[in-house]
Design a protein around this motif. Structure first.
Motif, PDB file in Angstrom:
ATOM      1  N   LEU A 131       0.857  -1.201   0.000  1.00 34.32           N
ATOM      2  CA  LEU A 131       0.000   0.000   0.000  1.00 34.32           C
ATOM      3  C   LEU A 131       0.882   1.235   0.000  1.00 34.32           C
ATOM      4  CD1 LEU A 131      -3.008   0.856   0.152  1.00 34.32           C
ATOM      5  CD2 LEU A 131      -2.721   1.052   2.620  1.00 34.32           C
ATOM      6  N   GLY A 132       0.681   2.113  -0.999  1.00 35.94           N
ATOM      7  CA  GLY A 132       1.471   3.324  -1.079  1.00 35.94           C
ATOM      8  C   GLY A 132       0.908   4.420  -0.200  1.00 35.94           C
ATOM      9  N   ALA A 133      -0.331   4.856  -0.459  1.00 39.24           N
ATOM     10  CA  ALA A 133      -0.956   5.923   0.327  1.00 39.24           C
ATOM     11  C   ALA A 133      -2.469   5.853   0.172  1.00 39.24           C
ATOM     12  CB  ALA A 133      -0.446   7.284  -0.118  1.00 39.24           C
ATOM     13  N   ILE A 134      -3.142   6.310   1.198  1.00 38.84           N
ATOM     14  CA  ILE A 134      -4.597   6.507   1.136  1.00 38.84           C
ATOM     15  C   ILE A 134      -4.822   8.001   1.307  1.00 38.84           C
ATOM     16  CG2 ILE A 134      -6.833   5.980   2.154  1.00 38.84           C
ATOM     17  CD1 ILE A 134      -5.644   3.375   3.199  1.00 38.84           C
ATOM     18  N   GLY A 135      -5.117   8.663   0.220  1.00 37.24           N
ATOM     19  CA  GLY A 135      -5.282  10.112   0.251  1.00 37.24           C
ATOM     20  C   GLY A 135      -6.741  10.525   0.243  1.00 37.24           C
ATOM     21  N   GLN A 136      -7.023  11.734   0.778  1.00 36.47           N
ATOM     22  CA  GLN A 136      -8.385  12.260   0.821  1.00 36.47           C
ATOM     23  C   GLN A 136      -8.585  13.290  -0.286  1.00 36.47           C
ATOM     24  OE1 GLN A 136      -9.684  13.202   5.009  1.00 36.47           O
ATOM     25  NE2 GLN A 136      -7.506  12.865   5.388  1.00 36.47           N
ATOM     26  N   VAL A 137      -9.764  13.268  -0.864  1.00 39.07           N
ATOM     27  CA  VAL A 137     -10.133  14.240  -1.881  1.00 39.07           C
ATOM     28  C   VAL A 137     -10.945  15.332  -1.190  1.00 39.07           C
ATOM     29  CG1 VAL A 137     -11.333  14.638  -4.058  1.00 39.07           C
ATOM     30  CG2 VAL A 137     -10.154  12.466  -3.664  1.00 39.07           C
ATOM     31  N   MET A 138     -10.346  16.495  -0.975  1.00 37.30           N
ATOM     32  CA  MET A 138     -10.978  17.563  -0.206  1.00 37.30           C
ATOM     33  C   MET A 138     -11.815  18.508  -1.064  1.00 37.30           C
ATOM     34  SD  MET A 138     -10.433  17.236   2.973  1.00 37.30           S
ATOM     35  CE  MET A 138      -9.336  16.536   4.212  1.00 37.30           C
ATOM     36  N   GLY A 139     -12.136  18.108  -2.276  1.00 40.23           N
ATOM     37  CA  GLY A 139     -12.900  18.974  -3.167  1.00 40.23           C
ATOM     38  C   GLY A 139     -14.284  19.298  -2.649  1.00 40.23           C
ATOM     39  N   GLN A 140     -14.817  20.472  -3.061  1.00 42.02           N
ATOM     40  CA  GLN A 140     -16.146  20.931  -2.666  1.00 42.02           C
ATOM     41  C   GLN A 140     -17.222  20.014  -3.210  1.00 42.02           C
ATOM     42  OE1 GLN A 140     -17.073  24.189  -1.004  1.00 42.02           O
ATOM     43  NE2 GLN A 140     -18.886  22.914  -0.783  1.00 42.02           N
TER      44      GLN A 140
END
Length: 522
Positions: free
Chosen positions: A73-82
């Motif tokens: 697993l590389g990364a679990i990123g969040q999508v902070m878009g509106q």
């Protein structure tokens, strides 16, 4: 052979973790303020079988030979878009349009950050979220106050004593005069209706919750004190007693000019002539007031009469004049006709009536000897009954503490400022919701319950007034929806499923090959 098994297992694990993330995204497709997560993979490491070498004039270069050991697993990123908004029936529900987070604090003093603005007011007047944690910002009047991280508590000023009163602008002789009528003390019982009428005496009575005050039209009130005394006298005469309300008080913002205040009498002059002789008689009511404007005087000659007489019929006075009658004779007849009724008292004057012109009297009175009186008006204060008419005293109250439930309405501006509308105090500033931004919002740590907390990666929180320094504005009566894209999640789920399936085939194929090796013994 075993290495391929490890690669297959690592592939299964990472695809399973990606599936866990996808499952969490889909599960929160309707979670207020939820931000979707994306998963990336990385290679693990490589075993070098043969190092690379550079080429020369005698031999070409050789590339390195390496065998990989799977993925991780590389990364679990969040999508902070509106995301979009769903509108709410509660004015306290808030969404953020732009970058930033609400601040909330738990009972231990820990501050968390959220995009889920499901707020309400508790019994202590605190603005709290759905988990009961305090929403932070500024309490009370936030004008000129910097953005902060203090709990927001609504305080509504107490209501002070206030007399029940009524205000109106009355018009008299072309002028306008603001008048206030108020009760004696502060009490809800003072919220009564009052009707003012005129009559032959000062008298009052109660009709339900309405006080009817009759003022004596014969009285010539000359001041507001006279009016107050007349109302008190009327209530006493009528046996009316309202504890804590009476007497009534009258207050004029502007008093009429002195010329407008005195009462005047009704009068008119009858001019008689026969072509040769002329005479005139001026009739004037004794008591001032408008009622004299309805009077008529009819003067006629009575040839066979031995005395001058007068008689009233409704509002008309008929005077029968005999030969040789003087002005004094006419006055005596008028006085006798009026008797003890002050309403009909009248005076007559003349400068050219000649009692010795008896021979001309019949000729003079052959013409129309009928006139109407006019010009009579009441004193300004005596006219108050008609000028006031029916009024209703309101807002009689005693001191009382106030809470949010006593507000008529609440609204929240785009800058997070919260206002309340109160029936007594008007518009009150209750507080302000302040917004936090981060240099790297993707570095925030999710801790559940729609909360994030700061990390070394996110940087320190920067507290702003909503809409300033690039921070989001507040949208009242709305909630931010989840930004999960179901079409993308289902596509990723298919890809993840196939990736998992392919890695499982690595394991089964490697197992078959190991089985063949084991069978070589046979």
């Amino acid at each position: 052979m075993v290495r391929s098994l490890f690669s297959g297992v690592s592939g299964l694990k990472t695809h399973q973790q990606k599936m866990d993330v996808i499952g969490n995204n889909i599960a929160n497709v309707n979670t207020t303020g939820f931000k979707t997560s994306v998963t990336t993979f990385q290679e693990v490491y490589y075993q070098t079988k043969k190092n690379g070498s550079a080429g020369s004039n005698l031999q070409g270069g050789v590339n390195p030979s390496q065998v990989g050991y799977g993925t991780k697993l590389g990364a679990i990123g969040q999508v902070m878009g509106q995301s979009g908004f769903t509108y709410s029936d509660s004015v306290y529900d808030c969404a953020l349009s732009g970058d930033g987070f609400f601040q909330v604090m738990d009972e231990a003093g820990n501050i968390f950050y959220s995009r889920a603005g499901v707020f309400n007011v508790d019994n202590a007047g605190n603005l709290v979220d759905s988990n009961g944690n305090m929403v932070l910002g500024v309490s009370g009047d936030a004008t000129g106050v910097d953005a902060s991280s203090n709990r927001i508590t609504f305080v509504v000023p107490e209501v002070l004593d206030n007399e029940a009163s009524y205000s109106k602008t009355i018009t008299y002789n072309g002028g306008t005069y603001p008048l206030t009528v108020s009760a004696d003390t502060a009490t809800p019982d003072g919220n009564i209706s009052v009707g003012f009428i005129t009559g032959n005496s000062d008298y009052a009575y109660m009709s339900g919750n309405k006080l009817v005050v009759q003022l004596n039209e014969k009285n010539d009130y000359t001041s507001l004190n006279d009016l107050e005394d007349a109302v008190t006298r009327a209530c006493e005469n009528g046996g009316v007693s309202i504890e804590g309300v009476l007497p009534l008080h009258f207050e004029l913002d502007t008093v009429p000019p002195a010329a407008d205040i005195p009462a005047t009498t009704a009068s008119n002059t009858m001019k008689l002539e026969d072509g040769t002789n002329t005479a005139s008689l001026t009739f004037t009511t004794v008591n001032p007031g408008e009622y004299g404007n309805n009077f008529t005087v009819n003067l006629r000659y009575s040839k066979n009469a031995t005395a001058t007489t007068a008689k009233w019929s409704d509002n008309g006075l008929t005077i029968s004049v005999c030969d040789g009658a003087t002005v004094a004779d006419i006055q005596a007849a008028i006085d006798k006709a009026a008797g003890s009724n002050e309403k009909y008292q009248m005076t007559v004057t003349s400068t050219d009536w000649d009692a010795n012109s008896a021979g001309n009297l019949e000729t003079l009175l052959e013409v129309d000897g009928k006139i109407g009186l006019s010009g009579g008006s009441n004193n300004f204060f005596s006219d108050m009954a008609e000028l006031l008419g029916n009024i209703k005293l309101t807002d009689g109250r005693v001191a009382a503490t106030q809470t949010v439930k006593d507000l008529d309405s609440v609204y929240i501006n785009e800058d997070g400022t919260i206002y309340g509308v109160h029936s007594v105090h008007g518009i009150i500033m209750l507080g302000r919701i302040d917004i936090v931004t981060f240099d790297n919002p993707n570095g925030l740590e999710q801790i559940g319950s729609s909360y994030w907390r700061e990390t070394l990666s996110s940087g320190v929180p920067q507290v702003n007034i909503a809409g300033e320094n690039g921070s989001a504005s507040v949208v009242s009566g709305a909630l931010e929806m989840s930004n999960v894209d179901l079409s993308q999640e289902f596509s990723d789920m298919i890809i993840t499923q196939r990736g998992f399936q392919a890695n499982s085939r690595i394991i089964t194929t490697s197992d078959t090959m190991l089985e063949e090796i084991v069978n070589l013994k046979r």
